[in-house]
Design a protein around this motif. Structure first.
Motif, mmCIF file in Angstrom:
data_model
loop_
_atom_site.group_PDB
_atom_site.id
_atom_site.type_symbol
_atom_site.label_atom_id
_atom_site.label_comp_id
_atom_site.label_asym_id
_atom_site.label_seq_id
_atom_site.Cartn_x
_atom_site.Cartn_y
_atom_site.Cartn_z
ATOM 1 N N UNK A 112 0.822 -1.208 0.000
ATOM 2 C CA UNK A 112 0.000 0.000 0.000
ATOM 3 C C UNK A 112 0.859 1.262 0.000
ATOM 4 N N UNK A 113 2.030 1.184 0.602
ATOM 5 C CA UNK A 113 2.898 2.356 0.732
ATOM 6 C C UNK A 113 3.778 2.603 -0.487
ATOM 7 N N UNK A 114 3.774 1.667 -1.448
ATOM 8 C CA UNK A 114 4.624 1.829 -2.633
ATOM 9 C C UNK A 114 3.798 1.717 -3.916
ATOM 10 N N UNK A 115 2.678 2.434 -4.020
ATOM 11 C CA UNK A 115 1.821 2.286 -5.204
ATOM 12 C C UNK A 115 2.543 2.703 -6.480
ATOM 13 N N UNK A 116 2.369 1.894 -7.515
ATOM 14 C CA UNK A 116 2.926 2.185 -8.841
ATOM 15 C C UNK A 116 1.809 1.997 -9.864
ATOM 16 N N UNK A 117 1.853 2.787 -10.937
ATOM 17 C CA UNK A 117 0.775 2.722 -11.913
ATOM 18 C C UNK A 117 1.291 2.213 -13.249
ATOM 19 N N UNK A 118 0.354 1.619 -14.017
ATOM 20 C CA UNK A 118 0.686 1.187 -15.362
ATOM 21 C C UNK A 118 1.162 -0.251 -15.437
ATOM 22 N N UNK A 119 2.020 -0.492 -16.398
ATOM 23 C CA UNK A 119 2.479 -1.849 -16.729
ATOM 24 C C UNK A 119 3.799 -2.226 -16.068
ATOM 25 N N UNK A 120 4.591 -1.231 -15.712
ATOM 26 C CA UNK A 120 5.934 -1.476 -15.194
ATOM 27 C C UNK A 120 5.962 -1.081 -13.720
ATOM 28 N N UNK A 121 6.029 -2.087 -12.837
ATOM 29 C CA UNK A 121 5.896 -1.872 -11.394
ATOM 30 C C UNK A 121 7.111 -2.470 -10.678
ATOM 31 N N UNK A 122 8.286 -1.862 -10.796
ATOM 32 C CA UNK A 122 9.515 -2.508 -10.318
ATOM 33 C C UNK A 122 9.550 -2.766 -8.819
ATOM 34 N N UNK A 123 9.122 -1.796 -7.997
ATOM 35 C CA UNK A 123 9.169 -2.010 -6.545
ATOM 36 C C UNK A 123 8.183 -3.094 -6.117
ATOM 37 N N UNK A 124 6.987 -3.047 -6.686
ATOM 38 C CA UNK A 124 5.968 -4.036 -6.353
ATOM 39 C C UNK A 124 6.436 -5.434 -6.730
ATOM 40 N N UNK A 125 6.950 -5.584 -7.945
ATOM 41 C CA UNK A 125 7.413 -6.898 -8.392
ATOM 42 C C UNK A 125 8.573 -7.402 -7.544
ATOM 43 N N UNK A 126 9.492 -6.522 -7.168
ATOM 44 C CA UNK A 126 10.637 -6.932 -6.354
ATOM 45 C C UNK A 126 10.162 -7.502 -5.018
ATOM 46 N N UNK A 127 9.168 -6.854 -4.424
ATOM 47 C CA UNK A 127 8.664 -7.350 -3.132
ATOM 48 C C UNK A 127 7.978 -8.702 -3.299
ATOM 49 N N UNK A 128 7.160 -8.857 -4.322
ATOM 50 C CA UNK A 128 6.456 -10.120 -4.527
ATOM 51 C C UNK A 128 7.426 -11.259 -4.822
ATOM 52 N N UNK A 129 8.462 -10.990 -5.599
ATOM 53 C CA UNK A 129 9.470 -12.022 -5.879
ATOM 54 C C UNK A 129 10.163 -12.448 -4.594
ATOM 55 N N UNK A 130 10.481 -11.470 -3.750
ATOM 56 C CA UNK A 130 11.136 -11.785 -2.477
ATOM 57 C C UNK A 130 10.252 -12.669 -1.605
ATOM 58 N N UNK A 131 8.987 -12.351 -1.542
ATOM 59 C CA UNK A 131 8.075 -13.136 -0.717
ATOM 60 C C UNK A 131 7.899 -14.550 -1.285
ATOM 61 N N UNK A 132 7.803 -14.673 -2.598
ATOM 62 C CA UNK A 132 7.693 -16.010 -3.190
ATOM 63 C C UNK A 132 8.961 -16.820 -2.931
ATOM 64 N N UNK A 133 10.117 -16.174 -3.014
ATOM 65 C CA UNK A 133 11.373 -16.860 -2.695
ATOM 66 C C UNK A 133 11.353 -17.369 -1.256
ATOM 67 N N UNK A 134 10.862 -16.567 -0.343
ATOM 68 C CA UNK A 134 10.814 -16.965 1.066
ATOM 69 C C UNK A 134 9.923 -18.188 1.269
ATOM 70 N N UNK A 135 8.921 -18.356 0.421
ATOM 71 C CA UNK A 135 8.028 -19.517 0.526
ATOM 72 C C UNK A 135 8.534 -20.715 -0.272
ATOM 73 N N UNK A 136 9.613 -20.527 -1.027
ATOM 74 C CA UNK A 136 10.129 -21.615 -1.849
ATOM 75 C C UNK A 136 9.269 -21.901 -3.066
#
Length: 417
Positions: free
Chosen positions: A26-50
């Motif tokens: 919620x604190x890092x909203x990005x608009x459009x098709x290219x969302x680098x901060x959002x994607x970086x966080x989601x990748x990190x969380x998926x990595x943590x879950x294996x």
């Protein structure tokens, strides 16, 4: 304890983590098709879950970038979503969460409100967080899944074409997706209630950015000029007449000109004028007809007055929820929220780009109440969600997928229809 009870209980245990994920996004909203901060966080969380993931996307064609900039979006040179797999083999069900924000400055007293001028005022942060919660639940049950759950974290829903980019980039392949499910929070609905439509679920949206080139000059010599404002006025009237004369009166068609501009002074005929026209309908035949006729009629009117025209078009289809899939998944969803808190509703007149996915595979789209009647609506700068529903959303995603796969295993079915 039933599978649904296990999933619901585990989702409740994960609620603090889901809230933490949602508040970070919620604190890092990005608009459009290219969302680098959002994607970086989601990748990190998926990595943590294996959970293995892949980037879904790539560079945007330069003309598409230019077209979206003309429509008011920032420069977008690439589209990037994330797909992730849990389980293996066929069949495969897709769970989709959008993750882009809006160009709206948030206005509330939340301690975690966004500060960058954008805002998650459509709740996509909560969708992504709920899907992360479901991912954790399904990963823990991976050895009991008779097939594959594919997660799709999708950009660009608010552009009307993010799902199209994901489909074009192979989100429904490797493995082949047989069915798809998505949900959306609704702050105007009592928290915990679930609403869905069968058949057409959301209106299509066809957008036309019409740029008319005339020949400017002094208003005292109009015979030496080509007046683009006069042409724009005639185009606007003509396309409005199409709705009343060439579409079935029983079809819901709403045509709006949201932008009409040109000129700088009363005594100057300008060189250019511009119209932005949007058409929403629940009738797919009407949408197809108007998509042919609006450009055709526009070009004829402009040429008749000796002008030139460039039309940029964006098309988002109706979302279509297949009735057999809805009836099947409704049972699994009712096990989470309670069947008495579910209802079938008429289709919404808003637009949802999940329609690009339901054009390709059987799908179901539903609304999860996350507020109360009278609350600020979606797309309001004051919109606030009831975070108690985040565990429900995670459980709905997870149980829909697990139950759908279990039924395929028990019946030997391979299709989502």
């Amino acid at each position: 304890m039933s599978m649904a009870e296990e999933i619901r209980r585990r989702a409740e245990e994960l609620w603090p983590t889901i809230v933490q994920d949602r508040r970070y996004l919620h604190q890092i909203p990005e608009i459009g098709m290219d969302l680098p901060q959002t994607c970086a966080y989601l990748k990190k969380r998926l990595d943590e879950m294996g959970i293995p993931w892949q980037v879904c996307g790539g560079p945007l064609p330069p003309q598409m970038t230019a077209d979206y900039m003309a429509a008011g979006f920032p420069e977008m040179k690439r589209a990037e979503g994330i797909t992730a797999l849990i389980g293996s083999g066929a069949p495969c069900i897709l769970l989709r969460a959008d993750m882009d924000a809006l160009p709206i400055r948030e206005e509330n007293d939340l301690l975690f409100r966004a500060q960058n001028g954008y805002g998650h005022m459509c709740g996509h942060d909560s969708h992504a967080a709920m899907l992360l919660g479901a991912a954790q639940i399904l990963k823990e049950r991976e050895d009991r899944l008779p097939g594959t759950v594919k997660l799709l974290f999708q950009p660009g829903e608010e552009t009307g074409a993010g799902a199209r980019m994901m489909v074009d980039c192979g989100a429904l392949e490797n493995p082949k997706v047989d069915a798809a499910f998505a949900l959306h929070v609704q702050p105007l609905e009592e928290a915990g209630r679930l609403r869905y439509s069968m058949g057409v679920t959301s209106a299509s949206l066809d957008t036309y950015i019409i740029k008319i080139k005339g020949k400017g000059g002094h208003s005292s010599i109009p015979q030496c000029c080509i007046d683009p404002l006069m042409i724009a006025n005639q185009v606007y009237q003509a396309v409005n007449l199409l709705v009343g004369r060439e579409t079935n009166p029983a079809a819901m068609v709403a045509l709006t000109c949201g932008v009409m501009r040109g000129g700088s002074a009363v005594n100057i005929i300008p060189d250019q004028a511009e119209l932005h026209i949007g058409v929403r309908t629940l009738d797919m035949g009407a949408a197809e007809h108007l998509a042919r006729r609006i450009p055709e009629l526009t070009e004829h009117y402009v040429r008749a007055w000796r002008g030139d025209v460039r039309i940029t078009e964006f098309h988002t289809p109706c979302t279509y929820s297949r009735e057999p899939l809805c009836r099947e998944l409704a049972e699994a969803l009712g096990q989470i929220v309670g069947p008495e808190r579910m209802a079938v509703i008429p289709p919404m007149t808003g637009t949802e780009d999940f329609g690009y996915i339901t054009r390709e595979v059987p799908g179901m789209f539903c609304f999860l109440g996350a507020g109360a009647p009278g609350s600020p609506p979606l797309h309001s700068p004051n919109m606030v969600l009831d975070e108690r529903v985040l565990s429900l959303g995670a459980a709905l995603y997870a149980n829909a997928a697990a139950a759908w796969l279990a039924r395929r295993q028990n019946s030997g079915e391979e299709e989502g229809t």
